[in-house]
Design a protein around this motif. Structure first.
Motif, PDB file in Angstrom:
ATOM      1  N   GLY A 205       0.797  -1.215   0.000  1.00 42.03           N
ATOM      2  CA  GLY A 205       0.000   0.000   0.000  1.00 42.03           C
ATOM      3  C   GLY A 205       0.830   1.266   0.000  1.00 42.03           C
ATOM      4  N   LEU A 206       0.170   2.345  -0.348  1.00 39.23           N
ATOM      5  CA  LEU A 206       0.772   3.676  -0.344  1.00 39.23           C
ATOM      6  C   LEU A 206      -0.267   4.658   0.165  1.00 39.23           C
ATOM      7  N   LEU A 207       0.156   5.559   1.044  1.00 44.29           N
ATOM      8  CA  LEU A 207      -0.739   6.523   1.668  1.00 44.29           C
ATOM      9  C   LEU A 207      -0.311   7.933   1.299  1.00 44.29           C
ATOM     10  N   TYR A 208      -1.194   8.656   0.632  1.00 43.19           N
ATOM     11  CA  TYR A 208      -0.946  10.063   0.296  1.00 43.19           C
ATOM     12  C   TYR A 208      -1.494  10.899   1.439  1.00 43.19           C
ATOM     13  N   LEU A 209      -0.603  11.565   2.162  1.00 38.99           N
ATOM     14  CA  LEU A 209      -0.973  12.254   3.401  1.00 38.99           C
ATOM     15  C   LEU A 209      -1.603  13.619   3.185  1.00 38.99           C
ATOM     16  N   THR A 215       5.807  17.517   5.010  1.00 32.95           N
ATOM     17  CA  THR A 215       7.186  17.108   4.758  1.00 32.95           C
ATOM     18  C   THR A 215       7.557  16.004   5.738  1.00 32.95           C
ATOM     19  N   SER A 216       8.654  15.323   5.434  1.00 43.97           N
ATOM     20  CA  SER A 216       9.111  14.263   6.335  1.00 43.97           C
ATOM     21  C   SER A 216       9.538  14.812   7.686  1.00 43.97           C
ATOM     22  N   HIS A 217       9.849  16.102   7.760  1.00 44.04           N
ATOM     23  CA  HIS A 217      10.187  16.714   9.052  1.00 44.04           C
ATOM     24  C   HIS A 217       8.980  16.744   9.982  1.00 44.04           C
ATOM     25  N   HIS A 218       7.784  16.681   9.411  1.00 40.52           N
ATOM     26  CA  HIS A 218       6.563  16.698  10.209  1.00 40.52           C
ATOM     27  C   HIS A 218       6.245  15.338  10.814  1.00 40.52           C
ATOM     28  N   ILE A 219       7.201  14.421  10.756  1.00 44.90           N
ATOM     29  CA  ILE A 219       7.063  13.150  11.457  1.00 44.90           C
ATOM     30  C   ILE A 219       6.975  13.385  12.960  1.00 44.90           C
ATOM     31  N   ARG A 220       7.496  14.509  13.415  1.00 40.32           N
ATOM     32  CA  ARG A 220       7.449  14.846  14.840  1.00 40.32           C
ATOM     33  C   ARG A 220       6.012  15.182  15.247  1.00 40.32           C
ATOM     34  N   HIS A 256       4.962  17.972   0.143  1.00 42.68           N
ATOM     35  CA  HIS A 256       5.725  19.209  -0.030  1.00 42.68           C
ATOM     36  C   HIS A 256       7.233  19.025   0.195  1.00 42.68           C
ATOM     37  N   ASP A 257       7.679  17.800   0.311  1.00 43.45           N
ATOM     38  CA  ASP A 257       9.086  17.547   0.606  1.00 43.45           C
ATOM     39  C   ASP A 257       9.887  17.384  -0.683  1.00 43.45           C
ATOM     40  N   ILE A 258      10.878  18.263  -0.893  1.00 41.03           N
ATOM     41  CA  ILE A 258      11.710  18.184  -2.087  1.00 41.03           C
ATOM     42  C   ILE A 258      12.676  17.008  -2.013  1.00 41.03           C
ATOM     43  N   ASP A 259      13.230  16.758  -0.847  1.00 37.21           N
ATOM     44  CA  ASP A 259      14.277  15.751  -0.706  1.00 37.21           C
ATOM     45  C   ASP A 259      13.749  14.341  -0.467  1.00 37.21           C
ATOM     46  N   VAL A 260      12.621  14.220   0.217  1.00 35.75           N
ATOM     47  CA  VAL A 260      12.068  12.904   0.554  1.00 35.75           C
ATOM     48  C   VAL A 260      10.586  12.871   0.152  1.00 35.75           C
TER      49      VAL A 260
END
Length: 277
Positions: A205-209, A215-220, A256-260
């Protein structure tokens, strides 16, 4: 390219832009967020508009559309947009024309997600993907078209009103199946009608958040945007989605993450969640 069962998944660019980092990270102090994403002299950081193209043998589904082509030169400058309309360029590179897209799912109706849903030709607005059914959450549509500034002030009607006029609009609710294998999940939080998109097939599966996890920084846990209308709901549903992705080893898209742009998520004993790149 990512394979999710019988779905081929490609990340396509809806554009890139410069955005105020304080808005992106909300209450998080600059002394903290700048260690992971340094800003320029105007406090701006570069962001992507990562859209998803999902194709099976019988379906071609686009998730979100980026900024589109309708913005004026002044508006493009104010948003720090990069040149051109990369969404159509990326689709063309994959051999996909606008006419071949069957469904367009919009996570919500803010300009950076729905701007490319419509186009202007000779002064007339029309759906960019003429054969597609456009899938919008019912609450999102109600708020965006309410005419009440408190609810509709963040939307651009030209991005979505022509969809209804063209008979291309499909309003959906929580956990509704768009096509077999693709389902929408009303999350609320960022907007009341914001929806994530789940692609599942053959055990993967894949989840579009969407903007629940920009961004991956919002994992926090506490890192959310200042645009979120219901901050508590964003934090609650973010944990639920992250737990779900981690437990099932599903990939997630950070729009919105350019790098990840895509990663997996793991549970972490101290930090709760961890991005696996």
């Amino acid at each position: 390219m990512i394979q999710v069962g019988n779905w081929r998944i490609d990340i396509v660019s809806g554009g890139r832009f410069m955005h105020d980092a304080g808005v992106l990270f909300g209450i998080v102090p600059k002394s903290i967020w700048q260690t992971v994403l340094p800003a320029d002299s105007q406090n701006l950081v570069p962001l992507a508009m990562n859209c998803v193209l999902a194709r099976s043998e019988s379906q071609c589904v686009l998730i979100d559309t980026g900024h589109g082509s309708k913005l004026s030169p002044l508006e493009r400058k104010s948003h720090g947009l990069f040149p051109g309309w990369p969404l159509l360029d990326d689709l063309a590179t994959l051999g996909v024309t606008p006419e071949q897209v069957d469904h367009v799912i919009l996570s919500h109706l803010h300009w950076d997600h729905s701007g490319g849903a419509t186009s202007k030709t000779n002064g007339s607005l029309h759906p960019t993907f003429p054969s597609a059914q456009y899938v919008v959450n019912r609450q999102e549509w109600t708020d965006a078209t309410s005419g009440q500034f408190e609810r509709s002030g963040g939307y651009v009607p030209a991005d979505f009103v022509p969809l209804k006029e063209a008979g291309a609009l499909r309003l959906v609710d929580h956990l509704e199946e768009v096509v077999p294998g693709i389902q929408v999940l009303q999350t609320g939080g960022h907007t009341l009608g914001h929806q994530a998109v789940l692609v599942e097939s053959e055990g993967s599966g894949l989840l579009y958040l969407g903007d629940i996890g920009p961004t991956s920084h919002h994992i926090r846990k506490l890192w959310c945007t200042s645009y979120d209308l219901d901050l508590i709901r964003t934090r609650e549903v973010k944990k639920q989605l992250f737990d779900f992705a981690a437990q099932n080893a599903y990939r997630v898209v950070w729009n919105h993450d350019i790098d990840v742009p895509v990663s997996q998520i793991a549970l972490h004993p101290k930090r709760e969640h961890l991005v696996l790149t």
